[in-house]
Design a protein around this motif. Structure first.
Motif, short mmCIF file in Angstrom:
data_model
loop_
_atom_site.label_atom_id
_atom_site.label_comp_id
_atom_site.label_asym_id
_atom_site.label_seq_id
_atom_site.Cartn_x
_atom_site.Cartn_y
_atom_site.Cartn_z
N LEU A 32 0.83 -1.20 0.00
CA LEU A 32 0.00 0.00 0.00
C LEU A 32 0.87 1.26 0.00
O LEU A 32 0.54 2.25 -0.66
N THR A 33 1.95 1.22 0.73
CA THR A 33 2.86 2.37 0.80
C THR A 33 3.33 2.77 -0.59
O THR A 33 3.29 3.95 -0.97
N ARG A 34 3.78 1.81 -1.37
CA ARG A 34 4.29 2.13 -2.70
C ARG A 34 3.19 2.65 -3.62
O ARG A 34 3.40 3.61 -4.38
N CYS A 35 2.02 2.04 -3.55
CA CYS A 35 0.92 2.47 -4.42
C CYS A 35 0.42 3.86 -4.03
O CYS A 35 0.16 4.70 -4.90
N TRP A 36 0.30 4.13 -2.73
CA TRP A 36 -0.14 5.46 -2.30
C TRP A 36 0.88 6.52 -2.67
O TRP A 36 0.51 7.64 -3.04
N ALA A 37 2.15 6.19 -2.58
CA ALA A 37 3.19 7.15 -2.97
C ALA A 37 3.04 7.51 -4.45
O ALA A 37 3.18 8.68 -4.84
N ALA A 38 2.76 6.51 -5.29
CA ALA A 38 2.57 6.77 -6.71
C ALA A 38 1.33 7.63 -6.96
O ALA A 38 1.31 8.46 -7.89
N GLU A 39 0.30 7.48 -6.16
CA GLU A 39 -0.95 8.22 -6.34
C GLU A 39 -0.89 9.66 -5.83
O GLU A 39 -1.48 10.56 -6.43
N LEU A 40 -0.19 9.88 -4.74
CA LEU A 40 -0.36 11.13 -3.99
C LEU A 40 0.77 12.12 -4.14
O LEU A 40 0.74 13.19 -3.54
N GLY A 41 1.76 11.80 -4.95
CA GLY A 41 2.96 12.64 -4.98
C GLY A 41 2.85 13.95 -5.73
O GLY A 41 3.74 14.80 -5.61
N LYS A 42 1.78 14.16 -6.49
CA LYS A 42 1.73 15.34 -7.37
C LYS A 42 1.84 16.66 -6.61
O LYS A 42 2.35 17.65 -7.13
N ASN A 43 1.35 16.69 -5.37
CA ASN A 43 1.40 17.95 -4.61
C ASN A 43 2.48 17.94 -3.52
O ASN A 43 2.45 18.73 -2.59
N GLY A 44 3.42 17.01 -3.67
CA GLY A 44 4.52 16.96 -2.71
C GLY A 44 4.28 16.06 -1.52
O GLY A 44 5.14 15.96 -0.63
N THR A 45 3.14 15.38 -1.50
CA THR A 45 2.87 14.44 -0.42
C THR A 45 3.78 13.22 -0.56
O THR A 45 3.96 12.70 -1.67
N THR A 46 4.34 12.77 0.56
CA THR A 46 5.17 11.57 0.54
C THR A 46 4.52 10.48 1.38
O THR A 46 3.81 10.75 2.34
N VAL A 47 4.76 9.24 0.97
CA VAL A 47 4.27 8.08 1.69
C VAL A 47 5.42 7.09 1.82
O VAL A 47 5.99 6.66 0.82
#
Length: 265
Positions: free
Chosen positions: A181-196
């Motif tokens: 889940l960590t890797r998938c969420w990182a791929a989804e949420l990074g556009k605004n600088g969010t990191t997972v």
């Protein structure tokens, strides 16, 4: 290239939720986040943990810079409580005249189960996965609308997610799922600088360590390059706080082995 000067309160103005925050790793993470300036909301499950949660909050609010802190009771293994916890957190922020922003989410709540394959029941599976995996997913979903640009999601997994330990199949596989889940969420949420990111502690001196078979702990200590010992809560908390801050903004989708070198990724 300009480098920013370090601040003694690098998380000042941030709001963090730490699940499983009444004891052990969660309590240590909550306190270290507050030491660095964050306002902290800890989530605990059972009534018997209420006193422990109050003790953590007391330690945080007694810090010299007086960070805001509160505790919220909620069973994250249920379908409804993750969103209720976030609603309560938002109401608390509003009551303190704070914007409804949650900058940092630490998904730390988890449960272990030591049982051989032949004896695992569907109820056992639900007990572990409903909290360790679904609970993390649901509270992250509930936080998302209030996670501003540059947010931080930190999942506490385990070295068990990449190791094979007898009779810990449900726990280890649930932690592997959290890594995915960590890797998938990182791929989804990074556009605004969010990191997972995920942190994989090895054995740490805490309440949960007592539930792990002693032979596993002894073998891990013997194979740990740094001082042949288990880790401390403070050592894991410092890694989590680094991931929560600006210094780690170019790190996402990663799993960090916090094990003294027992596991090297």
């Amino acid at each position: 290239m300009a480098f920013q000067q370090a601040s003694h309160l690098p998380l000042d103005g941030k709001v963090a939720i730490v699940t499983g925050g009444s004891r052990g790793l969660g309590a240590g993470m909550a306190q270290e986040l507050a030491i660095r300036g964050a306002s902290v909301i800890i989530v605990y499950t059972s009534e018997r943990s209420a006193g422990l949660a109050d003790n953590v909050i007391s330690k945080i609010t007694s810090l010299e810079h007086k960070p805001l802190a509160t505790s919220i009771r909620g069973d994250l293994s249920t379908v409804d409580d993750p969103s209720k916890v976030v609603d309560s957190a938002l109401a608390w922020l509003e009551s303190n005249a704070r914007p409804k922003n949650i900058h940092i989410l630490v998904n730390n709540a988890g449960v272990e189960l030591v049982k051989p394959l032949g004896k695992i029941t569907p109820e056992d599976f639900a007990k572990v996965y409903d909290l360790n995996v679904r609970g993390a997913l649901l509270i992250t979903q509930a936080v998302l609308p209030y996670l501003p640009a540059g947010g931080r999601i930190i999942n506490i997994s385990s070295v068990g997610g990449r190791a094979g330990f007898k009779e810990l199949g449900l726990y280890c596989s649930s932690k592997a799922a959290l890594e995915g889940l960590t890797r998938c969420w990182a791929a989804e949420l990074g556009k605004n600088g969010t990191t997972v990111n995920a942190v994989n502690p090895g054995p740490v001196q805490s309440d949960m360590l007592d539930n792990i078979p002693k032979y596993i702990i002894d073998a891990q200590k013997a194979a740990t390059p740094i001082e042949n010992r288990v880790g401390t809560v403070e050592e894991i908390a410092m890694i989590v706080c680094w991931l929560a801050g600006e210094d780690s903004k170019w790190v996402t989708g990663q799993t960090i082995s916090a094990s003294g070198g027992w596991a090297m990724y």
